[in-house]
Write a protein that holds these residues in place. Sequence first.
Motif, PDB file in Angstrom:
ATOM      1  N   SER A 220       0.800  -1.231   0.000  1.00 29.62           N
ATOM      2  CA  SER A 220       0.000   0.000   0.000  1.00 29.62           C
ATOM      3  C   SER A 220       0.834   1.283   0.000  1.00 29.62           C
ATOM      4  O   SER A 220       0.294   2.364  -0.126  1.00 29.62           O
ATOM      5  N   MET A 221       2.158   1.176   0.150  1.00 25.89           N
ATOM      6  CA  MET A 221       3.006   2.371   0.168  1.00 25.89           C
ATOM      7  C   MET A 221       3.796   2.478  -1.136  1.00 25.89           C
ATOM      8  O   MET A 221       4.834   1.839  -1.297  1.00 25.89           O
ATOM      9  N   PRO A 222       3.310   3.241  -2.115  1.00 23.59           N
ATOM     10  CA  PRO A 222       4.015   3.341  -3.398  1.00 23.59           C
ATOM     11  C   PRO A 222       5.292   4.166  -3.289  1.00 23.59           C
ATOM     12  O   PRO A 222       5.407   5.052  -2.433  1.00 23.59           O
ATOM     13  N   ILE A 223       6.247   3.875  -4.171  1.00 15.91           N
ATOM     14  CA  ILE A 223       7.470   4.687  -4.256  1.00 15.91           C
ATOM     15  C   ILE A 223       7.122   6.074  -4.783  1.00 15.91           C
ATOM     16  O   ILE A 223       7.629   7.092  -4.317  1.00 15.91           O
ATOM     17  N   VAL A 224       6.240   6.090  -5.781  1.00 13.31           N
ATOM     18  CA  VAL A 224       5.799   7.362  -6.359  1.00 13.31           C
ATOM     19  C   VAL A 224       4.366   7.192  -6.822  1.00 13.31           C
ATOM     20  O   VAL A 224       3.940   6.093  -7.167  1.00 13.31           O
ATOM     21  N   GLU A 225       3.614   8.277  -6.806  1.00 10.48           N
ATOM     22  CA  GLU A 225       2.216   8.227  -7.220  1.00 10.48           C
ATOM     23  C   GLU A 225       1.986   9.237  -8.328  1.00 10.48           C
ATOM     24  O   GLU A 225       2.439  10.380  -8.240  1.00 10.48           O
ATOM     25  N   GLU A 226       1.284   8.816  -9.373  1.00  9.15           N
ATOM     26  CA  GLU A 226       1.068   9.656 -10.557  1.00  9.15           C
ATOM     27  C   GLU A 226      -0.414   9.710 -10.884  1.00  9.15           C
ATOM     28  O   GLU A 226      -1.063   8.674 -11.055  1.00  9.15           O
ATOM     29  N   ASP A 227      -0.995  10.905 -10.934  1.00  8.30           N
ATOM     30  CA  ASP A 227      -2.385  11.062 -11.361  1.00  8.30           C
ATOM     31  C   ASP A 227      -2.423  11.072 -12.890  1.00  8.30           C
ATOM     32  O   ASP A 227      -1.676  11.821 -13.528  1.00  8.30           O
TER      33      ASP A 227
END
Length: 442
Positions: A220-227
Amino acid sequence: MTVTKMSWRPTYRSSKFRNVYGKVANREHCFDGIPITKNVHDNHFCAVNSKFLGVVTESAGGGSFIVIPLSQAGRLDSHYPKVCGHQGNVLDIKWNPFFENIIASCSEDTSVRVWEIPEGGLRRNMTEAVLELYGHSRRVGLIEWHPTTSGILFSAGYDYKILIWNLETGEPVKMIDCHTDVILSMSFNTDGSLLATSCKDKKLRVIEPRSGRVLQEDLSMPIVEEDIDGLSGMLFPFYDADTHMLYLAGKGDGNIRYFEITTEKPYIQYLMEFRSPAPQKGLGVMPKHGLDVAACEVFRFYKLVTLKGMIEPISMIVPRRSDTYQEDIYPMTAGTEPALSASEWLSGIDRDPVLMSLKDGYHRPNQLVFKAPVKEKKSMVVNGIDLLENVPPRTENELLRMFFRQQDELRRLKEELTTKDVRIRQLELELNNLKNVSPKDV
């Protein structure tokens, strides 16, 4: 469509894939007149290799798909032969990565089937599969071939289970039973020692397939998040390990965005977007050895356009001026030779893929022959469960046969019970007689 986090990006670092663009094939290289399935299942309904294009089709009664040689582009004859042995809708098809004439399919009829397509394609409808695999208790929505092993196939059903099939014996050898809802996707690492799944329970899992042990869950903890955008349609990811490019295709829209993945910040870098007004129902992907290296093609999609009954090839091309082989965009890649047998993999051995160069064109290293096992009718016990006992009837005749078998079994059991009741009463009488006999009478 609203795209966020893309306007304020810093200056893009140097990349050979910065200007990759998508090019739709000319009309004469498209496949037309195809009755593409109207099923709303979240799959691609399409599979391609360097010889054939397979597409799931609409059919009255049962399920079917067509297999077209890539050399036969153009309009399809309305009576073109189909692979039509399933009794329910076909939900997924996948080509064997090592035998280009072998394709697997799975269906709402709870079965997984393996087919051998003749050279040059079908001349008549095919109803007899090389192997019919039963073990799921509900419809089967996904299949995946093991990436380095010649005879291992994975299937995921709506019974929330993944079965591992050994095609050297034609039997399931492992049942992975750790999911609490429908399995949406299955992916492997490079040597096939780990399996990653996504599930409708909104959890990602990393699984050791041979033991079934879950190594990580949820992630559940992403390295990076992109919309990406504000649309509600599903995004399908396609990752190219050779170029480290990630393609995101929206189901129901015609756009394909692509990014470059790196091991350091920012980890994911937007490259460009291929736009098309025609929505895609699914996408097939050509293996690397089927690409046109002379045109600097690094990826090729086969886009299902349901409204037109058409399949459009879309080539992703790196613009280069030189006509010579571009070694930097074509590293050694996974070839068509298996690294190990099914029995070796099941014994615990892992090997990286056997690599090949695309420089001199595609040449098959050896002529492997797929041999189907001769199967006897017997029980299939996996993890202590007889899978064949859970298989529902597939036709009305089978339902009737099962009903009459059960009636016979009930009659037999009742007779056996009556006989045992009589015997018990006899023994009770004998026991009472023995108790009533005095010692002096003995």
